[in-house]
Design a protein around this motif. Structure first.
Motif, PDB file in Angstrom:
ATOM      1  N   LEU A  38       1.417   5.021   5.680  1.00 17.63           N
ATOM      2  CA  LEU A  38       0.956   4.029   6.837  1.00 17.63           C
ATOM      3  C   LEU A  38       1.777   3.978   7.969  1.00 17.63           C
ATOM      4  O   LEU A  38       3.123   3.926   7.538  1.00 17.63           O
ATOM      5  CB  LEU A  38       0.493   2.483   6.259  1.00 17.63           C
ATOM      6  N   SER A  98      -1.229  10.147   3.405  1.00 13.76           N
ATOM      7  CA  SER A  98      -1.689   8.885   3.289  1.00 13.76           C
ATOM      8  C   SER A  98      -0.861   7.538   3.795  1.00 13.76           C
ATOM      9  O   SER A  98      -1.103   6.544   3.423  1.00 13.76           O
ATOM     10  CB  SER A  98      -2.258   8.704   1.972  1.00 13.76           C
ATOM     11  N   ALA A 101      -2.229   2.652  11.372  1.00  9.33           N
ATOM     12  CA  ALA A 101      -3.020   3.966  10.990  1.00  9.33           C
ATOM     13  C   ALA A 101      -2.371   4.567   9.822  1.00  9.33           C
ATOM     14  O   ALA A 101      -1.190   4.291   9.215  1.00  9.33           O
ATOM     15  CB  ALA A 101      -2.439   4.704  12.215  1.00  9.33           C
ATOM     16  N   ARG A 102      -3.327   5.416   9.253  1.00 10.49           N
ATOM     17  CA  ARG A 102      -3.162   6.247   8.203  1.00 10.49           C
ATOM     18  C   ARG A 102      -2.950   7.712   8.368  1.00 10.49           C
ATOM     19  O   ARG A 102      -3.598   8.176   9.245  1.00 10.49           O
ATOM     20  CB  ARG A 102      -4.030   6.003   7.091  1.00 10.49           C
ATOM     21  N   GLU A 142      -5.124   9.310  16.711  1.00 10.74           N
ATOM     22  CA  GLU A 142      -5.826  10.131  16.111  1.00 10.74           C
ATOM     23  C   GLU A 142      -5.626  11.553  16.410  1.00 10.74           C
ATOM     24  O   GLU A 142      -5.697  12.339  15.519  1.00 10.74           O
ATOM     25  CB  GLU A 142      -7.397   9.671  16.669  1.00 10.74           C
ATOM     26  N   THR A 157      -5.723   8.483  11.052  1.00 14.90           N
ATOM     27  CA  THR A 157      -6.935   7.390  11.270  1.00 14.90           C
ATOM     28  C   THR A 157      -6.370   6.086  11.410  1.00 14.90           C
ATOM     29  O   THR A 157      -5.720   5.695  10.589  1.00 14.90           O
ATOM     30  CB  THR A 157      -7.731   7.738   9.797  1.00 14.90           C
ATOM     31  N   VAL A 158      -6.890   5.481  12.619  1.00 19.60           N
ATOM     32  CA  VAL A 158      -6.550   4.287  12.710  1.00 19.60           C
ATOM     33  C   VAL A 158      -7.595   3.401  12.119  1.00 19.60           C
ATOM     34  O   VAL A 158      -8.866   3.143  12.143  1.00 19.60           O
ATOM     35  CB  VAL A 158      -6.780   3.941  14.437  1.00 19.60           C
ATOM     36  N   THR A 159      -6.879   2.481  11.188  1.00 19.62           N
ATOM     37  CA  THR A 159      -7.701   1.643  10.342  1.00 19.62           C
ATOM     38  C   THR A 159      -7.571  -0.043  10.567  1.00 19.62           C
ATOM     39  O   THR A 159      -8.495  -0.594  10.179  1.00 19.62           O
ATOM     40  CB  THR A 159      -7.115   1.790   8.774  1.00 19.62           C
ATOM     41  N   MET A 160      -7.049  -0.244  11.545  1.00 13.47           N
ATOM     42  CA  MET A 160      -6.902  -1.642  12.039  1.00 13.47           C
ATOM     43  C   MET A 160      -6.373  -1.844  13.705  1.00 13.47           C
ATOM     44  O   MET A 160      -5.336  -1.102  13.994  1.00 13.47           O
ATOM     45  CB  MET A 160      -6.232  -2.386  11.085  1.00 13.47           C
ATOM     46  N   THR A 195      -3.145  11.400   7.882  1.00 12.02           N
ATOM     47  CA  THR A 195      -4.362  12.042   7.270  1.00 12.02           C
ATOM     48  C   THR A 195      -3.688  13.503   6.822  1.00 12.02           C
ATOM     49  O   THR A 195      -2.583  13.862   7.329  1.00 12.02           O
ATOM     50  CB  THR A 195      -5.606  12.457   8.342  1.00 12.02           C
ATOM     51  N   GLU A 200       0.738  -1.170   0.045  1.00 13.30           N
ATOM     52  CA  GLU A 200      -0.081  -0.050   0.154  1.00 13.30           C
ATOM     53  C   GLU A 200       0.623   1.303  -0.069  1.00 13.30           C
ATOM     54  O   GLU A 200       0.299   2.385  -0.065  1.00 13.30           O
ATOM     55  CB  GLU A 200      -1.005  -0.041   1.102  1.00 13.30           C
TER      56      GLU A 200
END
Length: 213
Positions: A143, A141, A210-211, A182, A187-190, A213, A45
């Motif tokens: 990770l 964006s 996390a991604r 956050e 943004t925490v994605t998992m 932002t 990614e």
């Protein structure tokens, strides 16, 4: 690591165990399928051509695994002993001396970053600063993968593999850590947790992806 003395104690402790740590753990990813899967996700990614940072890289075996997949990888660690061990073993990795609270990297230098069991040595009050630094060095964006021991205790070691050390391992609750990410602009994605593998210390392991932002 909120105080300088604690910071230096971590550095000295990892210097003391660096060679044995490198010898014992150089192939630990072979027995950690979840870790390999999550690292693989970073590889897939990240922005094409973007480097990956290993923050608190130790002797560099995770950074070398990433580099082995054709990615420019930079390992950053506080311990000169760890960096020396890594440079001898993994010339394909770029190693830099540095600190999670003031990373030796440019703004937006990396497409992804990992911090595997390295934030456990920070004073909890320093986590926002560490996460802000991680965000700074990531591209938009990008990770960020973290792992840590789950819990509320602090385990202190005075001896580690026969070496004198002075180091704390801080167990963490995933929810507050996710909240701090956050607040820092991720943004925490998992969120994942797992029991220890048979060859590991008997602690539950937490993962956050996390991604930026």
């Amino acid at each position: 690591m909120g105080d300088h003395a604690g910071h230096d104690a971590v550095r000295r402790s990892y210097d003391a165990v660096a060679e044995e740590y490198a010898a014992r753990l150089h192939d630990e990813l072979a027995g950690k399928p979840l870790d390999r899967a999550l690292l693989g996700r970073l590889l897939e990614e990240r922005e094409d051509g973007a480097a990956i940072a290993d923050l608190g890289c130790g002797p560099g075996h995770v950074a070398a695994w990433l580099a082995g997949h054709g990615v420019l990888t930079v390992g950053i660690d506080l311990s000169a002993g760890m960096l020396s061990a890594g440079r001898r073993r993994y010339p394909e990795v770029e190693f830099r001396a540095g600190d999670l609270l003031a990373l030796p990297a440019g703004d937006g230098e990396f497409g992804a970053a990992v911090a595997l069991y390295s934030i456990i040595h920070l004073d909890p009050r320093d986590l926002p600063r560490a996460f802000g630094e991680a965000r700074r060095v990531l591209r938009p964006s990008g990770l960020f993968l973290l792992s840590f021991h789950i819990g509320e205790e602090v385990r202190h070691l005075d001896e580690w593999w026969g070496h004198d050390v002075d180091i704390d391992f801080r167990f963490l609750d995933p929810s507050p850590v996710a909240g701090l990410l956050e607040e820092a602009g991720f943004t925490v994605t998992m969120r994942r947790a797992r029991a220890p593998y048979p060859h590991e210390a008997d602690t539950r392991r937490g993962y956050l992806l996390a991604r930026r932002t």
